[in-house]
Design a protein around this motif. Structure first.
Motif, mmCIF file in Angstrom:
data_model
loop_
_atom_site.group_PDB
_atom_site.id
_atom_site.type_symbol
_atom_site.label_atom_id
_atom_site.label_comp_id
_atom_site.label_asym_id
_atom_site.label_seq_id
_atom_site.Cartn_x
_atom_site.Cartn_y
_atom_site.Cartn_z
ATOM 1 N N TYR A 122 0.826 -1.214 0.000
ATOM 2 C CA TYR A 122 0.000 0.000 0.000
ATOM 3 C C TYR A 122 0.849 1.248 0.000
ATOM 4 C CZ TYR A 122 -2.854 3.784 1.783
ATOM 5 O OH TYR A 122 -3.451 5.000 1.957
ATOM 6 N N ARG A 123 1.904 1.279 0.829
ATOM 7 C CA ARG A 123 2.638 2.525 1.047
ATOM 8 C C ARG A 123 3.401 3.013 -0.171
ATOM 9 N NH1 ARG A 123 2.933 4.243 6.424
ATOM 10 N NH2 ARG A 123 1.127 3.336 7.457
ATOM 11 N N SER A 124 3.545 2.209 -1.165
ATOM 12 C CA SER A 124 4.308 2.623 -2.359
ATOM 13 C C SER A 124 3.500 2.397 -3.621
ATOM 14 C CB SER A 124 5.614 1.841 -2.425
ATOM 15 O OG SER A 124 6.388 2.056 -1.284
ATOM 16 N N SER A 125 2.216 2.632 -3.516
ATOM 17 C CA SER A 125 1.375 2.310 -4.655
ATOM 18 C C SER A 125 0.592 3.530 -5.116
ATOM 19 C CB SER A 125 0.406 1.180 -4.294
ATOM 20 O OG SER A 125 -0.471 1.585 -3.267
ATOM 21 N N CYS A 126 0.095 3.442 -6.293
ATOM 22 C CA CYS A 126 -0.839 4.419 -6.815
ATOM 23 C C CYS A 126 -2.233 3.847 -6.638
ATOM 24 C CB CYS A 126 -0.567 4.693 -8.290
ATOM 25 S SG CYS A 126 -1.672 5.915 -8.988
ATOM 26 N N ASN B 121 -2.841 7.117 5.451
ATOM 27 C CA ASN B 121 -1.929 5.977 5.430
ATOM 28 C C ASN B 121 -1.973 5.162 6.714
ATOM 29 O OD1 ASN B 121 -1.188 6.608 2.855
ATOM 30 N ND2 ASN B 121 0.834 7.402 3.381
ATOM 31 N N ALA B 122 -2.332 5.804 7.811
ATOM 32 C CA ALA B 122 -2.427 5.060 9.081
ATOM 33 C C ALA B 122 -3.537 4.013 9.024
ATOM 34 C CB ALA B 122 -2.678 6.020 10.240
ATOM 35 N N LYS B 123 -4.499 4.245 8.141
ATOM 36 C CA LYS B 123 -5.617 3.317 7.999
ATOM 37 C C LYS B 123 -5.576 2.552 6.687
ATOM 38 C CE LYS B 123 -8.732 6.199 10.769
ATOM 39 N NZ LYS B 123 -10.022 6.944 10.797
ATOM 40 N N ASN B 124 -4.501 2.733 5.911
ATOM 41 C CA ASN B 124 -4.416 2.083 4.590
ATOM 42 C C ASN B 124 -5.671 2.351 3.765
ATOM 43 O OD1 ASN B 124 -1.963 1.054 5.386
ATOM 44 N ND2 ASN B 124 -2.382 -1.017 4.701
ATOM 45 N N THR B 125 -6.126 3.582 3.802
ATOM 46 C CA THR B 125 -7.414 3.928 3.193
ATOM 47 C C THR B 125 -7.270 5.145 2.292
ATOM 48 O OG1 THR B 125 -8.603 3.059 5.113
ATOM 49 C CG2 THR B 125 -9.807 4.543 3.659
#
Length: 123
Positions: free
Chosen positions: A29-33, A74-78
């Motif tokens: 998730y953290r490095s995605s579009c 980002n803390a919620k991957n949302t």
């Protein structure tokens, strides 16, 4: 592998607002579009915009610029799609997608994972 779950769709009157959410599970998730798309009955799927989760830079499509806004937590991957001033022609199934290409693109074929969609109906 990334799993995406959209929520927040529903029925709303013209002029109203909705906020869609897309929760991503997985390691990338953290490095995605993260992109938002929609498909109305009988029409091709349309790109609405995307956001790079790393720096939060958004790339809205011209067709919805000024009405739709993409953001992320980002803390919620949302990621979110805030939709304002909705019109009947916004009625569609809305999808989020995740792309691991390292940059953002509105080209659908570059996205690796797709959610199941959430229905938005504007009357």
């Amino acid at each position: 592998h990334v799993q995406l779950v959209e929520s927040g769709g529903g029925s709303v009157q013209a002029g109203g607002s909705l906020r869609l959410s897309c929760v991503a599970s997985g390691n990338f998730y953290r490095s995605s579009c993260m992109g938002w798309f929609r498909q109305a009955p009988g029409k091709e799927r349309e790109a609405l915009g995307d956001i790079f989760t790393g720096d939060g830079v958004t790339y809205p499509a011209d067709s919805v610029k000024g009405r739709f806004t993409i953001s992320r937590d980002n803390a919620k991957n949302t990621v979110y799609l805030q939709m304002n001033s909705l019109k009947p022609e916004d009625t569609a199934m809305y999808y989020c997608a995740s792309g691991l290409m390292g940059y953002c693109s509105l080209l659908q074929h570059q996205y690796n994972f797709w959610g199941q969609g959430t229905q938005v109906t504007v009357s």
